[in-house]
Design an enzyme around this catalytic site. Structure first.
Site, PDB file in Angstrom:
ATOM      1  CD  GLU A  96      -2.848  -1.226   2.328  1.00 34.71           C
ATOM      2  OE1 GLU A  96      -3.970  -1.685   2.122  1.00 34.71           O
ATOM      3  OE2 GLU A  96      -2.494  -0.792   3.432  1.00 34.71           O
ATOM      4  CB  CYS A 123       2.398  -1.294  13.977  1.00 34.05           C
ATOM      5  SG  CYS A 123       2.522  -0.964  12.213  1.00 34.05           S
ATOM      6  CG  LEU A 221      11.202   8.037  22.025  1.00 30.23           C
ATOM      7  CD1 LEU A 221      12.463   7.220  22.191  1.00 30.23           C
ATOM      8  CD2 LEU A 221      11.469   9.493  22.430  1.00 30.23           C
ATOM      9  CG  ASN A 294      -4.154   6.597  13.545  1.00 21.70           C
ATOM     10  OD1 ASN A 294      -4.938   7.503  13.809  1.00 21.70           O
ATOM     11  ND2 ASN A 294      -2.941   6.823  13.081  1.00 21.70           N
ATOM     12  CB  CYS A 337       0.680   6.466  11.561  1.00 18.41           C
ATOM     13  SG  CYS A 337       1.483   7.911  10.950  1.00 18.41           S
TER      14      CYS A 337
END
Ligand code: SAH
Length: 347
Positions: A96, A123, A221, A294, A337
């Protein structure tokens, strides 16, 4: 397709390499430069239309290389201009890449790997696992496809390696792609408009700084306590935060470092953690990007309230830091993100 007959892909070639190959095929030594102009300046894949090259040579070129961009298999728009493209690679992998409109420019958010080996707890790309490194061409094809989305737009572009993957675990191909992206006879995008975001792979960070001193660096971080950081980001068990920060502190650079910090409710968003963060990066010319988490399916994290985000930010400001809160764009189409994980699951 017969693998033995597979032609080399033009986007995997540097100018000097193409030049050597074309000269060996009997072309004049300006031919490679002409080809690069069509491919990178004009973004044309239609060899037969390249009017400044003799017809016989065009036919020969057409047979020598694969000229096509990798196909855009799907497009998702969030209704405000952020657009995510699904690109199909030759071996069936999918990646993507995201177009984000900003006030006075466009940002291209690029992938460097299919999937990601880092497995950061928060993630979505990490959750899909690692497939493989992208080649130079597979990085560059994203830029060319995104540029096609913009039609005649000739204004400023900003490239960020914040899509799928850890760019500094694919350094050789990243460096080849950066050469094509930044070269005057390639895509001609200033290295000052390119940001490489990394979870911190020290050896290749040093290579990047040496090879591309103007490229900007963003460091993910995400936690100021080394133990919490290692829980969230397993790579931190190998790449010690102390060593990375010592390096960032000692290194003279032209650009400020961006520290990215994903805010996870109840995990790394307390006032004490804000103060710890300020102390940790004190003295490093930097800015802090706060990224309120997110949401990602199946992951057990929450985004802090706006009030919590604001008070975290206020503490950093009070300590004299430059802080930007990145309320993400394109969340509705999972293009923000940490949300990139090939539409509809994995192949
Ligand atoms: N591997 C590289 C680049 C990809 S991630 C890196 O670690 O920097 C790009 C940024 O998105 C990182 O700063 C990461 O911390 C952030 N991110 C990942 N998942 C996120 C999520 N679910 N919500 C918000 N930001 C996230």
């Amino acid at each position: 397709m017969n693998v033995l007959l597979k032609k080399p892909w033009i986007l995997d070639r540097q100018l000097s390499e193409l030049n050597a190959e074309l000269v060996a095929e009997g072309f004049r030594d300006y031919a490679a430069r002409q080809v690069f102009q069509w491919v990178y300046f004009k973004n044309s894949q239609d060899v037969n239309s390249w009017s400044n090259i003799a017809k016989a040579n065009r036919q020969k070129l057409a047979g020598l290389y694969d000229w096509e961009l990798r196909p855009v298999l799907d497009r998702q728009d969030d209704g405000h201009g952020t657009r995510k493209l699904l690109i199909g690679l030759a071996d069936g992998q999918k990646i993507e890449t995201v177009l984000i409109p900003e006030k006075d420019h466009y940002t291209f958010c690029l992938s460097s790997q299919a999937g990601c080996p880092l497995a950061c707890a928060f993630c979505a790309t990490g959750a899909m696992g690692f497939r493989r490194n992208l080649t130079c061409g597979e990085i560059v094809t994203q830029v060319l496809s995104l540029r096609k989305e913009l039609g005649a737009y000739a204004g400023k572009l900003n490239l960020v390696f914040m899509g799928m993957g850890e760019p500094l675990l694919n350094y050789a191909n990243l460096a080849r792609a950066l050469r094509l992206i930044c070269a005057a006879d390639g895509l001609n995008i200033s290295p000052r408009h390119v940001t490489v975001s990394t979870a911190g792979i020290l050896e290749n960070l040093k290579n990047l700084e040496a090879d591309f001193p103007q490229v900007k660096i963003a460091f993910s971080l995400n936690a100021s306590d080394p133990q919490l950081r290692a829980e969230l980001m397993p790579i931190a068990r190998k790449e010690r935060l102390e060593d990375l920060l010592a390096h960032l502190r000692g290194h003279k650079r032209r650009q400020r470092i961006t520290f990215e910090y994903v805010l996870l409710a109840g995990i790394n968003d307390s006032p004490a953690q804000a103060r710890q963060l300020a102390k940790l990066i004190q003295g490093i010319p930097s800015k802090v990007n706060l990224i309120p988490y997110n949401a990602t399916p199946r992951l057990p994290f929450r985004r802090p309230t706006e009030v919590a985000v604001e008070s975290f930010r206020a503490i950093l400001l009070e300590k004299g830091l430059t802080v930007v809160t990145r309320w993400s764009k394109g969340e509705g189409i999972r293009s923000a993100c940490g949300q990139l994980a090939v539409f509809g699951g994995s192949s």
